[in-house]
Each structure stands twice: as C-alpha cells, then as structure tokens.
Scaffold this motif. Structure first.
Motif, PDB file in Angstrom:
ATOM      1  N   UNK A 181      19.349 -36.647 -28.567  1.00  0.00           N
ATOM      2  CA  UNK A 181      20.352 -36.321 -29.578  1.00  0.00           C
ATOM      3  C   UNK A 181      20.846 -34.909 -29.294  1.00  0.00           C
ATOM      4  N   UNK A 182      22.149 -34.760 -29.116  1.00  0.00           N
ATOM      5  CA  UNK A 182      22.706 -33.470 -28.716  1.00  0.00           C
ATOM      6  C   UNK A 182      24.189 -33.418 -29.100  1.00  0.00           C
ATOM      7  N   UNK A 183      24.843 -32.332 -28.743  1.00  0.00           N
ATOM      8  CA  UNK A 183      26.287 -32.213 -28.928  1.00  0.00           C
ATOM      9  C   UNK A 183      26.981 -32.793 -27.702  1.00  0.00           C
ATOM     10  N   UNK A 184      27.659 -33.912 -27.881  1.00  0.00           N
ATOM     11  CA  UNK A 184      28.362 -34.578 -26.785  1.00  0.00           C
ATOM     12  C   UNK A 184      29.836 -34.200 -26.808  1.00  0.00           C
ATOM     13  N   UNK A 185      30.388 -33.915 -25.645  1.00  0.00           N
ATOM     14  CA  UNK A 185      31.799 -33.537 -25.518  1.00  0.00           C
ATOM     15  C   UNK A 185      32.682 -34.768 -25.324  1.00  0.00           C
ATOM     16  N   UNK A 186      33.986 -34.536 -25.283  1.00  0.00           N
ATOM     17  CA  UNK A 186      34.980 -35.557 -24.920  1.00  0.00           C
ATOM     18  C   UNK A 186      35.002 -36.750 -25.873  1.00  0.00           C
ATOM     19  N   UNK A 187      34.732 -36.499 -27.144  1.00  0.00           N
ATOM     20  CA  UNK A 187      34.761 -37.553 -28.168  1.00  0.00           C
ATOM     21  C   UNK A 187      33.743 -38.660 -27.925  1.00  0.00           C
ATOM     22  N   UNK A 188      32.728 -38.384 -27.152  1.00  0.00           N
ATOM     23  CA  UNK A 188      31.674 -39.376 -26.941  1.00  0.00           C
ATOM     24  C   UNK A 188      30.789 -39.464 -28.177  1.00  0.00           C
ATOM     25  N   UNK A 189      30.605 -40.682 -28.678  1.00  0.00           N
ATOM     26  CA  UNK A 189      29.640 -40.893 -29.749  1.00  0.00           C
ATOM     27  C   UNK A 189      28.259 -41.134 -29.193  1.00  0.00           C
ATOM     28  N   UNK A 190      28.204 -41.737 -28.007  1.00  0.00           N
ATOM     29  CA  UNK A 190      26.933 -42.021 -27.368  1.00  0.00           C
ATOM     30  C   UNK A 190      27.120 -42.825 -26.104  1.00  0.00           C
ATOM     31  N   UNK A 191      26.056 -42.963 -25.346  1.00  0.00           N
ATOM     32  CA  UNK A 191      26.058 -43.846 -24.178  1.00  0.00           C
ATOM     33  C   UNK A 191      24.626 -44.256 -23.864  1.00  0.00           C
ATOM     34  N   UNK A 192      24.481 -45.313 -23.095  1.00  0.00           N
ATOM     35  CA  UNK A 192      23.167 -45.851 -22.762  1.00  0.00           C
ATOM     36  C   UNK A 192      23.147 -46.290 -21.306  1.00  0.00           C
ATOM     37  N   UNK A 193      21.945 -46.541 -20.802  1.00  0.00           N
ATOM     38  CA  UNK A 193      21.791 -47.065 -19.440  1.00  0.00           C
ATOM     39  C   UNK A 193      21.422 -48.543 -19.532  1.00  0.00           C
ATOM     40  N   UNK A 194      22.197 -49.371 -18.837  1.00  0.00           N
ATOM     41  CA  UNK A 194      21.917 -50.799 -18.831  1.00  0.00           C
ATOM     42  C   UNK A 194      20.549 -51.091 -18.210  1.00  0.00           C
ATOM     43  N   UNK A 195      19.881 -52.156 -18.658  1.00  0.00           N
ATOM     44  CA  UNK A 195      18.528 -52.433 -18.163  1.00  0.00           C
ATOM     45  C   UNK A 195      18.459 -52.778 -16.682  1.00  0.00           C
ATOM     46  N   UNK A 196      19.538 -53.320 -16.121  1.00  0.00           N
ATOM     47  CA  UNK A 196      19.479 -53.680 -14.703  1.00  0.00           C
ATOM     48  C   UNK A 196      19.519 -52.460 -13.792  1.00  0.00           C
ATOM     49  N   UNK A 197      19.704 -51.270 -14.342  1.00  0.00           N
ATOM     50  CA  UNK A 197      19.672 -50.060 -13.532  1.00  0.00           C
ATOM     51  C   UNK A 197      18.325 -49.349 -13.597  1.00  0.00           C
ATOM     52  N   UNK A 198      17.377 -49.930 -14.350  1.00  0.00           N
ATOM     53  CA  UNK A 198      16.094 -49.247 -14.522  1.00  0.00           C
ATOM     54  C   UNK A 198      15.360 -49.042 -13.196  1.00  0.00           C
ATOM     55  N   UNK A 199      15.323 -50.055 -12.356  1.00  0.00           N
ATOM     56  CA  UNK A 199      14.541 -49.966 -11.120  1.00  0.00           C
ATOM     57  C   UNK A 199      15.044 -48.869 -10.195  1.00  0.00           C
TER      58      UNK A 199
END
Length: 413
Positions: A181-199
C-alpha cells in the motif's frame, strides 16, 4: 524483468477534484510469449469454462475443485509511506481484509443490488483472507510491515516491492499474499501480477494498491471508498481477466469464462442505473472485474469461482501456495443423543464462536469442537452448526448442514 501488465490511460472523469482510479493489470497477449499464451488458454480450457452454455458452471467447479470447503489465505500488508497520511492505520487495513472476506464470501451488504438476470450466477467463492499471525521466521506478527520511503510516489514498475528502490521486500510469496500500500502515480488505483507469471517472477508477486482506495475508513477518494479496487486486483492475482477482454470495445476477445457475458468495453468511472447492452447481450457491469465505481460492484460468478479455485488447487498456477483449508467434520444425522463436530486446520492463534439453527442445542463447545443434540427429536428437518473463526479483522463463518430428528425421514443432504 519483463513487464506482463501495462498501464492503460483512460479519459479523466471529473468528480470533485479527483480523477478516475484505474487498474494497471491488463492481459495483453502481445506482451507475453507464445508459450505462455498457449498455456494460459489451455488452463482456461481445462477448467471447463470456455463454453457457450451458461448452465455449465457447476461442471467446471466439480471437475476442477477437488478441495471442498473454505480456503483461507494468509496476507501480509506492506505499508510504504513518506507522509503521515500515507501511513494508514491498522483499522483501515483491517477494514480492507473484512471487505475481501465479505465480497469473496458473498456476504457483502449490497448483494441484493445484483440484477435479477444475474443473481443466479452470483456466488460465494469460498476463498477467505486473514492477516498472517507468524512471519517467515516463525515469529508472531500482526501481518503488517511499515516502511518509510523518500519516494514521492511509485508506478507499476515494481519499485515498491524492493528495499533497493526505497520500497519493501516481499515475504515468501508462496506462503503469503503480499499487498503493498503506497502512493501510486498516474491515476493508478492498483495493479497485480497474474498467477501464470509466478514461476518466472516470484519476487514481485502480489498486489499494489493506492493508499487512498484501501479499505472503507480513513482518508479515501470519492467513488473508491468501499475497498473494491483491492477486491478487483485480488481477482487478477487468482487468475481472472477483465470481463470485457481488454479489446477496446471490439467484442472480439473475452475473459474466457462462460457465465460472464462478453461486453464491448469497461464502465470505468460510471455507475449505471439501467440495463446496459453490448456484443449482443446485457452487460454484467456490476462484476468485480469491471471498472465501475465501488458502489456498483457486487458479485463474482460460479465460473470465476471455478477459475480462482483451480488456480489454487493442485496443478494450478498457485497449486503450491501454502493456504489453510479449515473444515468441520461430524455426523449427517443429529438426534437426542450427543453428537460431536470437530473443527480442523484452524489458522494459528484464532478462536471460535459457535452458533446453530433453532432446532439444535449446543451443550459443550471449545475452540475446535462442539457437542450438540436435537432440541425436539420429534420434529424432523434440516439443521446447521456454524463455527465463526475469529481473526484480528472480523469473523469467517464455516457452516455444516445435517438432518435433525428421526432417521427414517432423513433425505439426502
């Protein structure tokens, strides 16, 4: 590291002095390899959701949800702040965990706002969340870390996820859902990493959420003050795509889930009050995986549940994730004699409150066991026993149904 999500710049919506907060998690096939594209499509096909028959949701769940019951996911929240306002309170953090549990458990107060056309598709995902009670070294913790930073803001380049770039390193991403949780720039509310990129990218796995849209208490932005951005991003973390398929309104792509009708585009910054249609069907704009304002989102579907649980099950992209699977065991028939129900696999340090239907007496109860009997054995019917697991951020209910009374009238439950 190669980026697997891109920032989509949308038109500014003029409400008060704030702009629309957007999601930075986009399934963009041009940004990933052919091998990963094929594997992701194969995953959706295996789950069984890529079908035109909206009645096949239960088939997908039965085939790819061998674990019955509630999945409980330990969470660590990393607060990375420069100002006092960015250093959000424990209360605000707990409010977000409660919202995740309500929305994923279909216990949200606004569930009655789901349009009749889609109410039969809305469901409890049986996925719940709790703040971790032990850290990676086994020490007791409240599941919250606090890091002071010199950075005015962060973007979607994952700098917040490393101490070397004035952020905070993750805890073991195979044991905890990491939320920064932080101050995000560029009007970003949030983002996540898809599970298929975990490996390929385990050290950046998790969610990042703007501090002004996290939870439902504290200093929050209008239209994003119900914690639904974190719900949306958690859906991405568990394998869900945007319901319009990120095709810019062309109706050529979808989220590959049968019971979320294909729609032309998102409803970012909006809260429709009438039926909306595109791509030949009515739009499910109230789905958590759309961009509507927080007050408009209120459902996950059976098909989305199947994908998320398949992601966590053995053979899924997060099949090795160390979640907890609490369960209640006991008889299927309760009469005048005492019947014992056991609660197994509780999160460390949790306590339990027991409750039951009116035709049941609870004679003895402990944290992991309850002894019950029928209040009137001459009246037969269905009864239930509920264990409410008390965590630092609210209660998580587990309910067991059974037959009460005379055995000869017992139907199949």
């Amino acid at each position: 590291m190669i980026k697997y999500f891109i920032l989509v710049f949308l038109a500014v919506v003029n409400f008060s002095s704030y702009s629309q907060k957007i999601c930075g998690t986009v399934y963009d096939e041009s940004k990933i390899s052919q091998e990963i594209r094929e594997d992701v499509q194969s995953f959706y096909n295996r789950v069984g959701n890529k079908t035109q028959n909206y009645g096949n949701e239960s088939i997908a769940i039965n085939n790819f949800n061998p674990n019955s019951g509630i999945i409980m996911i330990p969470v660590v929240v990393h607060v990375v702040s420069r100002t006092l306002a960015e250093n959000i309170s424990d209360e605000q953090i707990c409010s977000q965990i409660e919202i995740l549990n309500q929305d994923f458990g279909r216990r949200n107060a606004d569930r009655n706002q789901t349009p009749a056309q889609f109410s039969g598709l809305a469901t409890n995902t049986e996925i719940q969340f709790y703040l971790a009670t032990s850290d990676p070294s086994g020490n007791m913790t409240d599941g919250i870390t606090r890091t002071s930073t010199s950075r005015i803001s962060f973007t979607d380049n994952d700098d917040v996820k490393s101490t070397t770039t004035n952020g905070q390193d993750p805890w073991d991403t195979n044991r905890y859902l990491n939320i920064w949780v932080c101050n995000l720039a560029n009007d970003l509310g949030g983002y996540a990493q898809f599970p298929w990129m975990y490996s390929s990218s385990p050290n950046t796995d998790g969610l990042v959420i703007h501090y002004e849209v996290f939870g439902n208490t504290g200093t929050l932005l209008p239209n994003y003050d119900l914690g639904r951005i974190a719900v949306h991003e958690t859906g991405h973390w568990l394998g869900l795509k945007h319901i319009w398929g990120d095709d810019g309104g062309l109706c050529t792509e979808s989220d590959d889930i049968a019971d979320t009708p294909n729609q032309g585009n998102h409803y970012g910054g909006q809260c429709p009050t009438t039926v909306q249609s595109s791509c030949g069907s009515n739009d499910m704009y109230m789905n958590y995986m759309d961009y509507t304002n927080d007050a408009c989102k209120n459902l996950f579907t059976f098909g989305q549940k199947a994908v998320m649980r398949a992601t966590l099950n053995s053979g899924g992209y997060r099949g090795a994730f160390e979640y907890i699977l609490p369960n209640m065991t006991g008889p299927s028939l309760v009469c005048t004699f005492n019947s014992t129900f056991n609660l197994n696999n509780l999160p460390p340090g949790s306590t339990v409150n027991w409750s039951s239907s009116s035709n049941i007496n609870i004679s003895i109860s402990t944290n992991d066991q309850a002894t019950i009997n029928a209040s009137n054995p001459f009246v037969s019917g269905t009864g239930w026993l509920e264990a409410n697991i008390i965590t630092d951020c609210g209660e998580i209910p587990i309910r067991n149904f059974f037959w009460v009374g005379r055995q000869q009238t017992q139907p199949e439950i």
